[in-house]
Write an enzyme that holds these catalytic residues in place. Structure first.
Site, PDB file in Angstrom:
ATOM      1  N   HIS A 204       0.850  -1.203   0.000  1.00  0.00           N
ATOM      2  CA  HIS A 204       0.000   0.000   0.000  1.00  0.00           C
ATOM      3  C   HIS A 204       0.880   1.244   0.000  1.00  0.00           C
ATOM      4  CE1 HIS A 204       0.501   1.004   4.360  1.00  0.00           C
ATOM      5  NE2 HIS A 204       0.504  -0.301   4.541  1.00  0.00           N
TER       6      HIS A 204
ATOM      7  N   ASP B  70      -0.040   4.473   1.073  1.00  0.00           N
ATOM      8  CA  ASP B  70      -0.270   5.519   2.078  1.00  0.00           C
ATOM      9  C   ASP B  70       0.528   5.225   3.342  1.00  0.00           C
ATOM     10  OD1 ASP B  70      -2.081   3.264   2.544  1.00  0.00           O
ATOM     11  OD2 ASP B  70      -2.917   4.481   4.173  1.00  0.00           O
TER      12      ASP B  70
ATOM     13  N   GLU C  80      -4.736   2.136   3.199  1.00  0.00           N
ATOM     14  CA  GLU C  80      -4.751   0.929   4.021  1.00  0.00           C
ATOM     15  C   GLU C  80      -4.766   1.296   5.498  1.00  0.00           C
ATOM     16  OE1 GLU C  80      -2.744  -2.338   6.388  1.00  0.00           O
ATOM     17  OE2 GLU C  80      -2.168  -0.250   6.073  1.00  0.00           O
TER      18      GLU C  80
ATOM     19  N   ASP D 154       3.821  -6.351   3.228  1.00  0.00           N
ATOM     20  CA  ASP D 154       3.504  -5.456   4.339  1.00  0.00           C
ATOM     21  C   ASP D 154       3.817  -6.072   5.693  1.00  0.00           C
ATOM     22  OD1 ASP D 154       2.632  -3.155   5.548  1.00  0.00           O
ATOM     23  OD2 ASP D 154       0.496  -3.609   5.370  1.00  0.00           O
TER      24      ASP D 154
ATOM     25  N   HIS E  99       4.216   3.477  12.848  1.00  0.00           N
ATOM     26  CA  HIS E  99       3.122   4.341  13.297  1.00  0.00           C
ATOM     27  C   HIS E  99       3.575   5.306  14.384  1.00  0.00           C
ATOM     28  CE1 HIS E  99      -0.243   1.393  11.797  1.00  0.00           C
ATOM     29  NE2 HIS E  99       0.723   1.598  10.902  1.00  0.00           N
TER      30      HIS E  99
END
Length: 481
Positions: A76, A78, A145, A169, A455
């Site tokens: 993904h 993003d 995602e 991922d 994150h």
């Protein structure tokens, strides 16, 4: 010269640095999707871009592989946008600036976007290399995602012809992810009532928490700042207070790292309230001494003033809701020791003018348990006079013991490194679950290079691991004749 110029594989890190230069946070993916379509055009490849900014690029088989099964390479484009408190940085316009630190690539205070930009970079490098032996390739790069698999939900899977699927991922080199949890985001609102209140205002700020991915790090014993807010309010239950403001966390899928709380109390109770909050803070620091060494809870007693705050009754109601919401690990797997089976992450807390907004991410490899936790949240919110709505409900992905893709990757990894790879399930929700549910007979495996603290602004990606993963990917393609 770019910061990653001397990193190998050079073409992989060239593309990764280009991706870093394009703002591509979730919901801001027009530019990165256009970049991918231009790449396809520049290389003479057929491509497809849908309204959700998902992109597919097709590369024909190399000589001798024309009759081989098509392989889908998927990631993904993003990224999660998080930054250190106080850092001047605009994710809508500013490029990510990678920094090399030994074997690690990191940044100075923002998320890196290795999750999942490095997958996109590896896929582009594969597409760009005419020397490779490979079957027909469908490069499938999804959007948003990190915002709840939005792009994957919107994608028309009939556009794909392949049934062998390699998702890139994963975040652990040498580990094949072959099963994942399903998940759902629960968004709740509760109406609140305000009134003019005169009293001493106390500000509380919680910071310095490790945070982390609410699937991957949910079992690491890290503190959630929103949960701590609820415990602080509970510590104040012996006195009357009015909540003036409250906010914590920024994403459903990240363990909340910071929070702020402002309350008003009678001037005569200000000293007692401060002492109660500080006592609770001391308890938290003791409980999380190992996992949260940098926890900071600051309490500032201000002057007496008249503020618009929640009524006393409403303040107590809100405090009870926050205290009651399920958070962290709820059930561990009996069949796979060490695997989190069910969890809930209290990701966002925000007190608006007329309502309290709460967002939770619930994950489980058992659909029935996922539904049970959502029912708990709904029951709590409903009892408080609010409503709960779900978004991005995606299925889990069951283990396939007869996977040809899995067996090929296992054999190639042992040939490449001399070591045996491991096969695991992941508690995080990944797109494989959705595609396995949408594409008949999909043979799917997830791999990736080692990265950590995704994150969060401490996100870092291993250079050497990326090189080995890329070599593995090339070998798997060559062996898939």
């Amino acid at each position: 010269m770019g910061a990653l110029t001397n990193c190998n594989p050079k073409n992989v890190f060239k593309y990764f640095e280009e991706i870093c230069s394009i703002p591509h946070g979730s919901g801001n993916t027009d530019a990165i999707a256009a970049y991918l379509v231009k790449f396809a055009d520049d290389h003479g490849f057929k491509s497809y871009r849908d309204a959700a900014n998902n992109v597919v690029i097709w590369k024909p088989a190399s000589a001798g592989y024309e009759n081989a099964d098509t392989i889908i390479l998927q990631g993904h484009h993003d990224m999660v946008c998080e930054k250190d408190e106080g850092l001047e940085f605009n994710f809508e316009t500013d490029p990510i600036v990678p920094v090399v630190d030994g074997d690690w690539i990191r940044t100075n205070g923002t998320t890196l976007g290795g999750d999942n930009g490095i997958a996109v970079a590896m896929i582009l490098a594969i597409l760009d290399d005419d020397t490779l032996a490979h079957p027909p390739i469908e490069a499938f790069i999804t959007a948003d995602e990190e915002a709840g698999l939005i792009g994957a939900f919107a994608f028309d899977c009939s556009k794909l012809t392949g049934h062998k699927f390699i998702n890139l991922d994963s975040e652990y080199e040498g580990v094949l992810m072959c099963s994942c949890a399903g998940g759902v985001n629960a968004h709740s609102t509760i109406p609140v009532e305000r009134e003019a209140v005169t009293g001493t205002v106390i500000d509380v700020k919680i910071a310095g928490l490790c945070s982390g991915h609410s699937g991957v790090e949910i079992d690491k014993g890290r503190a959630n700042s929103n949960v701590l807010v609820g415990r602080i309010l509970n510590a104040l239950s012996a006195i009357d207070y009015n909540i003036v403001a409250m906010e914590g966390g920024t994403r459903e899928t990240a363990i909340a790292a910071v929070a702020s709380l402002k309350i008003a109390v009678e001037a005569a109770k200000a000293t007692e309230a401060k002492a109660l909050i500080e006592a609770a803070a001391a308890v938290f620091k003791k409980e999380y001494a190992t996992t949260e060494p940098n926890m900071a809870i600051d309490v500032v007693v201000g002057a007496a003033e008249t503020v618009k705050a929640l009524t006393l009754k409403c303040s107590k109601l809100v405090a009870n809701v926050i205290l009651a919401l399920p958070d962290s690990v709820q059930e561990m797997s009996i069949d796979m020791p060490g695997l989190v089976q069910t969890s809930s992450n209290f990701g966002i807390l925000k007190l608006n003018e007329n309502e309290l907004y709460i967002s939770n991410t619930v994950r489980s490899s058992m659909t029935t348990q996922k539904e049970w936790i959502v029912s708990q949240i709904n029951a709590i919110v409903t009892l408080a006079g609010g409503k709960c709505e779900t978004q991005g409900n995606y299925p889990g992905w069951a283990y396939n013991p007869n996977s040809v893709v899995k067996d090929t990757i296992l054999a190639c990894w042992e040939k490449l490194t001399g070591n045996k790879a491991t096969v695991e399930a992941v508690h995080a929700g990944i797109e494989c679950g959705l595609f396995a549910d949408s594409i008949p007979n999909l043979d799917c495996v997830s791999i990736g290079p080692t990265m950590a603290d995704v994150h969060t602004p401490r996100e870092h990606l291993s250079i050497a691991s990326t090189e080995r993963t890329y070599e593995l990917l090339k070998m798997v393609l060559a062996e898939s004749k």
